[in-house]
Design a protein around this motif. Structure first.
Motif, short mmCIF file in Angstrom:
data_model
loop_
_atom_site.label_atom_id
_atom_site.label_comp_id
_atom_site.label_asym_id
_atom_site.label_seq_id
_atom_site.Cartn_x
_atom_site.Cartn_y
_atom_site.Cartn_z
N PRO A 46 0.82 -1.21 0.00
CA PRO A 46 0.00 0.00 0.00
C PRO A 46 0.85 1.26 0.00
CG PRO A 46 -0.04 -1.07 2.15
CD PRO A 46 0.64 -2.02 1.22
N TYR A 47 0.37 2.26 -0.74
CA TYR A 47 1.14 3.50 -0.89
C TYR A 47 0.19 4.68 -0.91
CZ TYR A 47 3.75 7.27 -3.09
OH TYR A 47 4.31 8.49 -3.36
N GLY A 48 0.67 5.81 -0.41
CA GLY A 48 -0.10 7.04 -0.50
C GLY A 48 -1.13 7.16 0.61
N PRO A 49 -2.14 8.03 0.42
CA PRO A 49 -3.13 8.29 1.47
C PRO A 49 -3.86 7.04 1.95
CG PRO A 49 -3.30 9.92 -0.27
CD PRO A 49 -2.33 8.87 -0.76
N ALA A 50 -4.01 6.04 1.06
CA ALA A 50 -4.73 4.82 1.44
C ALA A 50 -3.84 3.82 2.17
CB ALA A 50 -5.34 4.17 0.20
N GLY A 51 -2.54 4.06 2.17
CA GLY A 51 -1.62 3.11 2.78
C GLY A 51 -1.16 3.55 4.15
N ASP A 52 -0.52 2.65 4.87
CA ASP A 52 -0.02 3.00 6.20
C ASP A 52 1.48 2.76 6.31
OD1 ASP A 52 -0.03 0.28 6.12
OD2 ASP A 52 -1.25 -0.02 7.91
N LEU A 53 2.15 2.65 5.14
CA LEU A 53 3.59 2.48 5.13
C LEU A 53 4.25 3.82 4.85
CD1 LEU A 53 3.89 -0.84 3.07
CD2 LEU A 53 3.42 -0.52 5.50
N VAL A 54 5.25 4.15 5.65
CA VAL A 54 5.89 5.45 5.52
C VAL A 54 7.39 5.31 5.31
CG1 VAL A 54 6.34 7.67 6.64
CG2 VAL A 54 4.12 6.54 6.95
N THR A 55 8.06 4.56 6.17
CA THR A 55 9.52 4.46 6.12
C THR A 55 9.96 3.22 5.35
OG1 THR A 55 9.68 3.15 8.14
CG2 THR A 55 9.59 5.55 8.38
N SER A 56 11.25 3.21 5.04
CA SER A 56 11.83 2.03 4.39
C SER A 56 11.63 0.79 5.25
CB SER A 56 13.32 2.24 4.13
OG SER A 56 13.54 3.31 3.24
N CYS A 61 5.78 -1.61 -5.68
CA CYS A 61 6.07 -0.48 -4.80
C CYS A 61 6.22 0.78 -5.63
CB CYS A 61 7.35 -0.73 -4.00
SG CYS A 61 7.81 0.64 -2.90
N ALA A 62 5.33 1.75 -5.39
CA ALA A 62 5.38 3.02 -6.11
C ALA A 62 5.90 4.15 -5.22
CB ALA A 62 3.98 3.38 -6.63
N ALA A 63 6.57 3.79 -4.15
CA ALA A 63 7.13 4.79 -3.24
C ALA A 63 8.40 5.40 -3.86
CB ALA A 63 7.42 4.17 -1.89
N SER A 64 9.14 6.16 -3.07
CA SER A 64 10.32 6.87 -3.56
C SER A 64 11.45 5.92 -3.91
CB SER A 64 10.80 7.86 -2.49
OG SER A 64 11.16 7.15 -1.31
N LEU A 65 12.39 6.42 -4.69
CA LEU A 65 13.53 5.61 -5.10
C LEU A 65 14.33 5.09 -3.91
CD1 LEU A 65 14.98 7.53 -8.19
CD2 LEU A 65 13.95 5.25 -8.20
N ASP A 66 14.45 5.88 -2.86
CA ASP A 66 15.24 5.42 -1.72
C ASP A 66 14.56 4.26 -1.01
OD1 ASP A 66 13.30 7.38 -0.85
OD2 ASP A 66 14.28 7.38 1.11
N ILE A 67 13.22 4.27 -0.95
CA ILE A 67 12.50 3.15 -0.36
C ILE A 67 12.59 1.93 -1.27
CG2 ILE A 67 10.19 2.29 0.19
CD1 ILE A 67 9.59 5.05 1.39
N GLN A 68 12.42 2.14 -2.57
CA GLN A 68 12.56 1.03 -3.52
C GLN A 68 13.96 0.43 -3.45
OE1 GLN A 68 11.43 3.28 -6.98
NE2 GLN A 68 9.33 2.49 -6.97
N LYS A 69 14.97 1.29 -3.32
CA LYS A 69 16.35 0.80 -3.24
C LYS A 69 16.59 0.00 -1.97
CE LYS A 69 21.19 2.25 -3.64
NZ LYS A 69 21.69 1.44 -2.53
#
Length: 270
Positions: A70-80, A100-108
């Motif tokens: 989950p990502y964005g307003p509907a998700g509850d994941l924030v940090t890596s 995963c559509a989060a930021s590159l640092d989280i994807q990395k």
């Protein structure tokens, strides 16, 4: 019983790209859809984390499963760390790769921990305000280059693949042929590695907007409408039976022996 060792692996999916073999992919939300996809021989399934359970994994059988984090307003994941813990949880259940559509640092961070990551390029619904809303991306040279550059950044951090959504077919072809990533095409023409549709579109019961790239093979909407009419009719018949005394009938009740009923009444002084 399908075992983990008998299911396709990341290496198997990459080999399909290497052979130029087209991959079929569906988004499903129920055990019934998952089981049907397995029985039909669908290669990959996309399942949101909220629907992914051990029962769902069992139903998917030999399908290679992408679990949506989950990502964005509907998700509850924030940090890596949030993403990594959740990916590991779904990996234990049997997820094969993770959207995963989060930021590159989280994807990395996920990639650095050997989690197979599927990112998203082109029209990214959760981020489409930056590209003008729900419309095609990559129709100008500048926009196409932005999609290309995004893919190259994903390559650099170690992603396994990316959803390639609503991008012109010839742009998608150039990108797909020039990246090791598995490109999961949704409205991106015939040259992506996979053709990815939603089960609701394939079965003809789309709720809300039906995208241009959707193709319908059955009319489940009409069947669902028929079933709802039958459901209402059955409920009305039940109400009528209750009101007239037609229900319950003798076969619907528990009998008691006469002597036992008499003894019960006697104990009550009746």
């Amino acid at each position: 019983m399908v075992t983990k060792s008998s299911r396709p692996t990341v290496a198997d999916i990459r080999a399909m790209k290497g052979r130029g073999q087209k991959i079929s992919m569906l988004y499903v939300t129920s055990v019934e859809e998952a089981a049907a996809a397995d029985a039909a021989g669908v290669d990959m399934l996309s399942i949101e984390g909220r629907f992914f359970t051990p029962e769902m994994r069992e139903a998917t059988g030999r399908c290679f499963v992408q679990v949506g984090l989950p990502y964005g307003p509907a998700g509850d994941l924030v940090t890596s760390e949030d993403y990594l813990k959740t990916a590991y949880h779904f990996m234990r259940i049997g997820g094969d790769c993770f959207y995963c559509a989060a930021s590159l640092d989280i994807q990395k961070a996920l990639c650095d921990n050997a989690v197979p990551v599927v990112a998203h390029v082109g029209l990214i619904p959760s981020q489409c305000t930056w590209t003008g809303g729900f419309k095609a991306v990559g129709r100008t040279a500048e926009s196409a280059r932005a999609v290309w550059d995004h893919v190259k950044r994903l390559e650099a951090i170690g992603c396994f693949g990316a959803e390639l959504e609503v991008v012109p077919d010839r742009v998608a072809e150039l990108i797909t042929r020039n990246t090791p990533l598995i490109m999961l095409g949704m409205g991106a023409g015939p040259h992506a590695d996979a053709q990815y549709l939603f089960s609701e579109d394939v079965l003809g019961h789309t709720a809300g907007h039906r995208p241009r790239h959707a193709k319908t093979y059955r009319n489940f909407a009409a069947e669902y409408e028929r079933l709802q009419r039958e459901r209402i009719a059955a409920y009305r018949e039940f109400i009528s039976d209750v009101q007239t005394g037609a229900y319950p009938e003798p076969q619907h009740v528990v009998a008691v022996a006469d002597e036992q009923l008499s003894a019960f009444k006697a104990s009550l002084g009746l």
